[in-house]
Motif scaffolding. Structure first.
Motif, mmCIF file in Angstrom:
data_model
loop_
_atom_site.group_PDB
_atom_site.id
_atom_site.type_symbol
_atom_site.label_atom_id
_atom_site.label_comp_id
_atom_site.label_asym_id
_atom_site.label_seq_id
_atom_site.Cartn_x
_atom_site.Cartn_y
_atom_site.Cartn_z
ATOM 1 N N HIS A 33 0.822 -1.253 0.030
ATOM 2 C CA HIS A 33 0.146 -0.013 -0.006
ATOM 3 C C HIS A 33 0.981 1.198 -0.046
ATOM 4 C CE1 HIS A 33 -3.645 -2.099 0.382
ATOM 5 N NE2 HIS A 33 -3.219 -2.782 1.520
ATOM 6 N N THR A 34 1.932 1.287 -0.583
ATOM 7 C CA THR A 34 2.767 2.456 -0.771
ATOM 8 C C THR A 34 2.466 3.152 -2.094
ATOM 9 O OG1 THR A 34 4.570 1.177 -1.870
ATOM 10 C CG2 THR A 34 4.758 1.380 0.587
ATOM 11 N N TYR A 35 2.715 4.274 -2.392
ATOM 12 C CA TYR A 35 2.436 4.839 -3.946
ATOM 13 C C TYR A 35 3.295 5.974 -4.128
ATOM 14 C CZ TYR A 35 -0.063 7.553 -0.197
ATOM 15 O OH TYR A 35 -0.305 8.333 0.967
ATOM 16 N N ALA A 36 3.280 6.287 -5.495
ATOM 17 C CA ALA A 36 3.965 7.602 -5.989
ATOM 18 C C ALA A 36 3.488 8.921 -5.480
ATOM 19 C CB ALA A 36 4.222 7.224 -7.420
ATOM 20 N N LEU A 37 3.896 9.737 -4.893
ATOM 21 C CA LEU A 37 3.536 10.971 -4.662
ATOM 22 C C LEU A 37 2.864 11.403 -5.886
ATOM 23 C CD1 LEU A 37 2.926 13.338 -2.628
ATOM 24 C CD2 LEU A 37 5.081 14.417 -3.230
ATOM 25 N N GLU A 38 3.369 11.403 -7.006
ATOM 26 C CA GLU A 38 2.780 12.006 -8.332
ATOM 27 C C GLU A 38 1.357 11.198 -8.532
ATOM 28 O OE1 GLU A 38 5.587 10.487 -8.219
ATOM 29 O OE2 GLU A 38 7.055 12.330 -8.207
ATOM 30 N N SER A 39 1.163 10.309 -8.124
ATOM 31 C CA SER A 39 -0.405 9.634 -8.373
ATOM 32 C C SER A 39 -1.556 10.228 -7.628
ATOM 33 C CB SER A 39 -0.226 8.120 -7.982
ATOM 34 O OG SER A 39 -0.303 7.862 -6.544
ATOM 35 N N CYS A 40 -0.886 11.065 -6.599
ATOM 36 C CA CYS A 40 -1.841 11.776 -5.816
ATOM 37 C C CYS A 40 -2.353 13.226 -6.242
ATOM 38 C CB CYS A 40 -1.386 11.969 -4.469
ATOM 39 S SG CYS A 40 -0.924 10.471 -3.525
ATOM 40 N N ALA A 41 -1.634 13.355 -7.516
ATOM 41 C CA ALA A 41 -1.910 14.848 -8.174
ATOM 42 C C ALA A 41 -3.403 15.002 -8.594
ATOM 43 C CB ALA A 41 -1.033 15.058 -9.301
ATOM 44 N N GLY A 42 -3.929 16.093 -8.481
ATOM 45 C CA GLY A 42 -5.206 16.430 -9.154
ATOM 46 C C GLY A 42 -5.886 17.672 -8.565
ATOM 47 N N ARG A 43 -7.161 17.658 -8.567
ATOM 48 C CA ARG A 43 -7.740 18.948 -7.823
ATOM 49 C C ARG A 43 -8.134 18.575 -6.534
ATOM 50 N NH1 ARG A 43 -14.012 20.391 -9.494
ATOM 51 N NH2 ARG A 43 -14.172 22.327 -7.836
ATOM 52 N N PRO A 44 -7.548 19.776 -5.453
ATOM 53 C CA PRO A 44 -7.545 19.436 -4.117
ATOM 54 C C PRO A 44 -9.255 19.240 -3.916
ATOM 55 C CG PRO A 44 -6.187 21.475 -4.535
ATOM 56 C CD PRO A 44 -6.920 21.105 -6.019
ATOM 57 N N PRO A 45 -9.560 18.581 -2.839
ATOM 58 C CA PRO A 45 -8.390 18.124 -1.661
ATOM 59 C C PRO A 45 -7.899 16.949 -2.413
ATOM 60 C CG PRO A 45 -10.423 17.517 -1.175
ATOM 61 C CD PRO A 45 -10.688 18.456 -2.063
ATOM 62 N N LEU A 46 -6.372 16.592 -2.094
ATOM 63 C CA LEU A 46 -5.522 15.631 -2.526
ATOM 64 C C LEU A 46 -5.730 14.224 -1.496
ATOM 65 C CD1 LEU A 46 -2.428 17.432 -3.758
ATOM 66 C CD2 LEU A 46 -4.475 16.993 -4.817
ATOM 67 N N ASN A 47 -5.888 13.245 -2.012
ATOM 68 C CA ASN A 47 -5.928 11.775 -1.282
ATOM 69 C C ASN A 47 -4.457 11.262 -1.149
ATOM 70 O OD1 ASN A 47 -6.634 9.411 -0.106
ATOM 71 N ND2 ASN A 47 -7.584 8.642 -1.849
ATOM 72 N N PHE A 48 -4.189 11.296 0.178
ATOM 73 C CA PHE A 48 -2.972 10.780 0.530
ATOM 74 C C PHE A 48 -3.342 9.304 1.300
ATOM 75 C CE2 PHE A 48 -1.577 15.244 0.275
ATOM 76 C CZ PHE A 48 -0.824 15.009 -0.907
ATOM 77 N N PRO A 49 -3.566 8.264 0.752
ATOM 78 C CA PRO A 49 -4.024 7.053 1.438
ATOM 79 C C PRO A 49 -3.309 6.389 2.458
ATOM 80 C CG PRO A 49 -4.268 6.812 -0.763
ATOM 81 C CD PRO A 49 -3.238 8.024 -0.616
ATOM 82 N N ALA A 50 -3.768 5.774 3.619
ATOM 83 C CA ALA A 50 -3.056 5.145 4.586
ATOM 84 C C ALA A 50 -2.493 4.014 3.919
ATOM 85 C CB ALA A 50 -4.156 4.522 5.610
ATOM 86 N N SER A 51 -1.220 3.618 4.390
ATOM 87 C CA SER A 51 -0.597 2.317 3.989
ATOM 88 C C SER A 51 -0.594 1.405 5.125
ATOM 89 C CB SER A 51 0.996 2.563 3.886
ATOM 90 O OG SER A 51 1.167 3.432 2.805
ATOM 91 N N ARG A 52 -0.600 1.549 6.290
ATOM 92 C CA ARG A 52 -0.505 0.741 7.330
ATOM 93 C C ARG A 52 -1.185 1.225 8.621
ATOM 94 N NH1 ARG A 52 -1.571 -3.912 7.417
ATOM 95 N NH2 ARG A 52 -0.947 -3.583 5.269
ATOM 96 N N PHE A 53 -1.861 0.674 9.310
ATOM 97 C CA PHE A 53 -2.312 1.099 11.007
ATOM 98 C C PHE A 53 -1.135 0.263 11.672
ATOM 99 C CE2 PHE A 53 -5.057 -0.434 14.752
ATOM 100 C CZ PHE A 53 -4.892 0.522 15.355
ATOM 101 N N LEU A 54 -0.742 1.210 12.794
ATOM 102 C CA LEU A 54 0.138 0.682 13.525
ATOM 103 C C LEU A 54 -0.774 0.015 14.773
ATOM 104 C CD1 LEU A 54 2.964 0.389 14.785
ATOM 105 C CD2 LEU A 54 2.914 2.734 15.786
ATOM 106 N N ARG A 55 -0.905 -1.072 14.609
ATOM 107 C CA ARG A 55 -1.612 -1.849 15.548
ATOM 108 C C ARG A 55 -0.841 -2.110 16.896
ATOM 109 N NH1 ARG A 55 -6.065 -4.931 14.786
ATOM 110 N NH2 ARG A 55 -6.075 -4.704 12.723
ATOM 111 N N PRO A 56 -1.622 -1.721 18.033
ATOM 112 C CA PRO A 56 -0.977 -1.631 19.158
ATOM 113 C C PRO A 56 -0.511 -3.193 19.757
ATOM 114 C CG PRO A 56 -3.364 -1.329 19.331
ATOM 115 C CD PRO A 56 -3.114 -1.443 18.036
#
Length: 323
Positions: free
Chosen positions: A219-242
């Motif tokens: 679930h990693t991604y290129a920053l460029e893939s988030c480009a577009g009209r704001p608001p920009l989506n910067f998806p989660a990659s991983r929940f730090l489970r306790p």
């Protein structure tokens, strides 16, 4: 030059985040522990120059119940299940313990720590996919969050949807209020945004397994893939489970699941976006802080050898705009 990015977002809620699912007495120890864990997180971040976005429920900016009632919007959500409504809870609870409902001291501490962004988790911990929610009520709720933060000199630029119930119908409202970034969900069925009913046992078990074994990818991604009209989506990659004492034997797998994704992002010049809640560190705090330190140590190694950088969500938007 392209580089990998380590992004942290933290859902800062105190009792507002669990009010409709957990009794206060049963959750009190975790919330007391969260108050102690937050300064430790900030010290660790400052020591290692790690930036983080703290998505903060608007009620936490308030000093007491009267201030929260005064800041509340006129238009409120009409959830079909009225127990979901935090405004109803606020109005009906004459004696709220400030330790669990309000935290202007911690907001100030976070804002004063280098590299930390105060962002929005809506004003009331608003549920964007529960029956009865409307765009008009969300607009009023977000406006209250923006006003309350602005009164303390804070401009909100990013948002995390409570319970990860991000709703495409609401993105235009974010833009209206100057919110240029939000945290979307990981790709795939396990992580799809749904109401509470949709978060069934199969999804929960799948996500638990995915925290230890790579079932769904990095679930990693290129920053460029988030480009577009704001608001920009910067998806989660991983929940730090306790930390879970019953699963402590598998902590090596849990750490490897995160560090392998971080290395993948660093080598491919992609974004790895880690998130959690302060109350996740509220019990077993030493174990959870020790685990986080190991994650930060891996980031330090990747910064030195791969040029990985640390950016909050608003900084991601700035970095994308600068390209």
């Amino acid at each position: 030059m392209s580089t990998g990015t380590f992004t942290i977002s933290i859902d800062f809620e105190l009792y507002w985040g669990v009010r409709d699912t957990r009794g206060l007495d049963a959750f009190r120890n975790r919330l007391d522990g969260a108050r102690k864990a937050i300064p430790r997180m900030l010290d660790l971040f400052e020591q290692h120059q790690v930036h983080a976005t703290w998505a903060t429920v608007g009620f936490l900016f308030c000093r007491n119940r009267d201030a929260a009632l005064s800041a509340a919007p006129t238009v409120k959500p009409g959830y079909k299940n009225s127990a979901l409504c935090p405004y109803r809870y606020l109005e009906q609870s004459a004696d709220l313990d400030g330790r669990y409902h309000f935290a202007p001291d911690l907001v100030d501490l976070i804002a004063a720590t280098p590299g930390q962004e105060i962002a929005s988790h809506t004003f009331s911990h608003y549920y964007c996919r529960e029956a009865g929610q409307t765009v008009a009520a969300f607009r009023a709720d977000l406006a209250a969050a923006v006003r309350t933060a602005a009164a303390q000199g804070i401009a909100l630029r990013s948002l995390v949807f409570p319970r990860n119930q991000w709703n495409p119908d609401y993105l235009e409202v974010l833009a209206e209020h100057g919110i240029g970034a939000y945290r979307g969900n990981e790709h795939g069925w396990l992580y799809a945004a749904t109401d509470r009913v949709g978060q069934n046992a199969v999804r929960r078990m799948g996500r638990l397994l995915d925290s230890y074994i790579n079932l769904s990818g990095h679930h990693t991604y290129a920053l460029e893939s988030c480009a577009g009209r704001p608001p920009l989506n910067f998806p989660a990659s991983r929940f730090l489970r306790p930390h879970n004492p019953r699963l402590a034997w598998a902590d090596g797998l849990r750490l490897r699941r995160i560090t392998h994704a971080m290395r993948h992002a660093a080598k491919r010049q992609e974004v790895f976006h880690l998130w959690w809640h302060p109350h996740n560190f509220g019990i077993d705090t030493d174990q959870n802080m020790g685990f986080l330190e190991r994650v930060i140590e891996e980031f330090e190694r990747l910064r030195q050898h791969e040029g990985m950088r640390s950016l909050g969500m608003a900084e991601l938007a700035d970095a994308l705009a600068a390209q």
